[in-house]
Design a protein around this motif. Structure first.
Motif, PDB file in Angstrom:
ATOM      1  N   PRO A  77      38.236  37.848  53.689  1.00 54.74           N
ATOM      2  CA  PRO A  77      37.503  38.130  52.443  1.00 54.74           C
ATOM      3  C   PRO A  77      37.487  36.964  51.453  1.00 54.74           C
ATOM      4  CG  PRO A  77      39.002  39.936  52.989  1.00 54.74           C
ATOM      5  CD  PRO A  77      39.352  38.789  53.876  1.00 54.74           C
ATOM      6  N   LEU A  78      38.343  35.965  51.669  1.00 60.64           N
ATOM      7  CA  LEU A  78      38.452  34.847  50.725  1.00 60.64           C
ATOM      8  C   LEU A  78      37.480  33.711  51.017  1.00 60.64           C
ATOM      9  CD1 LEU A  78      42.371  34.612  50.499  1.00 60.64           C
ATOM     10  CD2 LEU A  78      40.805  35.815  48.949  1.00 60.64           C
ATOM     11  N   ILE A  79      36.778  33.784  52.157  1.00 60.14           N
ATOM     12  CA  ILE A  79      35.875  32.696  52.543  1.00 60.14           C
ATOM     13  C   ILE A  79      34.499  33.250  52.896  1.00 60.14           C
ATOM     14  CG2 ILE A  79      37.710  31.142  53.347  1.00 60.14           C
ATOM     15  CD1 ILE A  79      37.192  32.037  56.176  1.00 60.14           C
TER      16      ILE A  79
ATOM     17  N   MET B 223      47.685  26.113  46.385  1.00 63.07           N
ATOM     18  CA  MET B 223      46.591  26.336  47.337  1.00 63.07           C
ATOM     19  C   MET B 223      45.637  27.385  46.767  1.00 63.07           C
ATOM     20  SD  MET B 223      46.769  27.458  51.370  1.00 63.07           S
ATOM     21  CE  MET B 223      47.849  26.089  51.793  1.00 63.07           C
ATOM     22  N   ASN B 224      44.342  27.040  46.647  1.00 62.29           N
ATOM     23  CA  ASN B 224      43.383  28.000  46.102  1.00 62.29           C
ATOM     24  C   ASN B 224      43.002  29.053  47.148  1.00 62.29           C
ATOM     25  OD1 ASN B 224      41.332  26.938  47.784  1.00 62.29           O
ATOM     26  ND2 ASN B 224      40.765  25.419  46.248  1.00 62.29           N
ATOM     27  N   ASP B 225      42.244  30.063  46.691  1.00 61.98           N
ATOM     28  CA  ASP B 225      41.911  31.195  47.562  1.00 61.98           C
ATOM     29  C   ASP B 225      41.147  30.784  48.808  1.00 61.98           C
ATOM     30  OD1 ASP B 225      43.184  32.950  45.946  1.00 61.98           O
ATOM     31  OD2 ASP B 225      41.389  33.769  45.000  1.00 61.98           O
ATOM     32  N   GLU B 226      40.177  29.859  48.650  1.00 63.95           N
ATOM     33  CA  GLU B 226      39.369  29.461  49.811  1.00 63.95           C
ATOM     34  C   GLU B 226      40.217  28.754  50.862  1.00 63.95           C
ATOM     35  OE1 GLU B 226      35.276  27.056  50.948  1.00 63.95           O
ATOM     36  OE2 GLU B 226      35.599  27.754  48.901  1.00 63.95           O
ATOM     37  N   LYS B 227      41.118  27.883  50.410  1.00 63.31           N
ATOM     38  CA  LYS B 227      41.983  27.179  51.371  1.00 63.31           C
ATOM     39  C   LYS B 227      42.915  28.162  52.076  1.00 63.31           C
ATOM     40  CE  LYS B 227      41.988  22.586  49.223  1.00 63.31           C
ATOM     41  NZ  LYS B 227      42.795  21.562  48.521  1.00 63.31           N
TER      42      LYS B 227
END
Length: 305
Positions: free
Chosen positions: A237-239, A1-5
């Motif tokens: 902070p990731l989105i 799972m990437n940071d945005e997800k």
């Protein structure tokens, strides 16, 4: 799972927890709102500090405390913020335990618009024509509701404005969300402890006097505060900010569904018309902010930044 997800997952989970929290406060119907608030303050500070120590953040917390003591401006600014969020907590718990969850949802629906209004007044931010129109629509919806009630929905306004001013003040303070919560709670801790001493002295305390289940629920109220904030501090902070703004409507939507379908609160034709104005206003507001964010992002890409 990437940071945005992961960011979307944690942030959506945060707002989902906040949306379902009325169920938790309803389980404490037998306890007055002021004691629930005092308990939430005491146990959220205890659990937050314990968690900070667990993740080895003790040195950073002590450093934050030293910096806070050195800067009187930051000290008093954070103190004001702590009492504003405490007021917000009290109004929220009072509304839920007094069968006014629908009004609570209205408060959190209009909060982004109130925050934008404060930005215009205090930060001299400019509004696009679309957002001005959204304000007019929202104001129309609230006016319809006020006329039907015969009075302003003061709980909704109280929650919206206290949280909006809290957010405005927090913009001026750079603190980690988790350690910031601990420091904010520290300001109101003496009042909460003094109030509990008063309750115990007069034999009015429900904690340790009503039953084990009530005691457990009051203690866990600290986790109900700290856990979603930790998830939010991790995910937001990731989105992009516009995504956070879009996801925040999960909470009041769940509150509205709970109030009407689970707890049987009234939601008549006037309520539907009023909320519809607010919903359309929020749709315009969110769309406008998404388009602004995309334009800025595209401009940065084109400029090579």
């Amino acid at each position: 799972m990437n940071d945005e997800k992961r960011g979307i997952l944690y942030t959506a989970l945060t707002y989902t927890i906040w949306g379902f929290l009325p169920i938790y406060w309803k389980l404490l119907d037998q306890v007055p709102s002021d004691e629930i608030l005092a308990s939430r303050i005491v146990w959220s500070l205890f659990l937050t500090v314990a968690f900070i120590f667990l993740i080895k953040g003790r040195k950073m917390l002590l450093s934050d405390l030293k910096d806070l003591w050195k800067s009187k401006k930051t000290f008093f600014t954070l103190m004001i913020a702590s009492y504003l969020i405490t007021l917000n907590w009290f109004l929220y718990i009072f509304a839920v335990t007094n069968d006014r969850i629908v009004e609570t949802s209205l408060g959190y629906y209009i909060n982004p618009l109130v925050s934008m209004l404060l930005g215009v007044i205090f930060l001299k931010e400019k509004l696009s024509p679309a957002i001005k129109f959204a304000f007019v629509l929202a104001a129309t919806g609230v006016t319809i509701l006020a006329v039907s009630y015969g009075t302003l929905p003061w709980l909704a306004f109280g929650m919206a404005f206290s949280f909006a001013f809290y957010g405005l003040i927090k913009k001026t303070i750079k603190l980690n969300a988790l350690r910031g919560l601990a420091l904010e709670t520290l300001f109101v801790m003496p009042v909460a402890v003094a109030y509990y001493i008063y309750l115990f002295a007069n034999g009015d305390a429900h904690f340790l006097h009503t039953g084990v289940s009530t005691d457990i629920l009051l203690v866990i109220s600290g986790a109900a505060t700290a856990l979603p904030l930790f998830l939010f501090a991790t995910g937001a902070p990731l989105i992009p900010l516009y995504m956070v703004g879009f996801l925040q409507y999960i909470a009041p939507t769940l509150m509205l569904i709970l109030g009407v379908l689970v707890y049987g609160e009234e939601f008549n034709r006037i309520n539907l018309i009023s909320f519809s104005f607010v919903w359309v206003a929020l749709a315009i507001f969110t769309t406008s902010k998404v388009m602004e964010a995309r334009t800025v992002r595209r401009g940065r890409l084109n400029s090579g930044h």
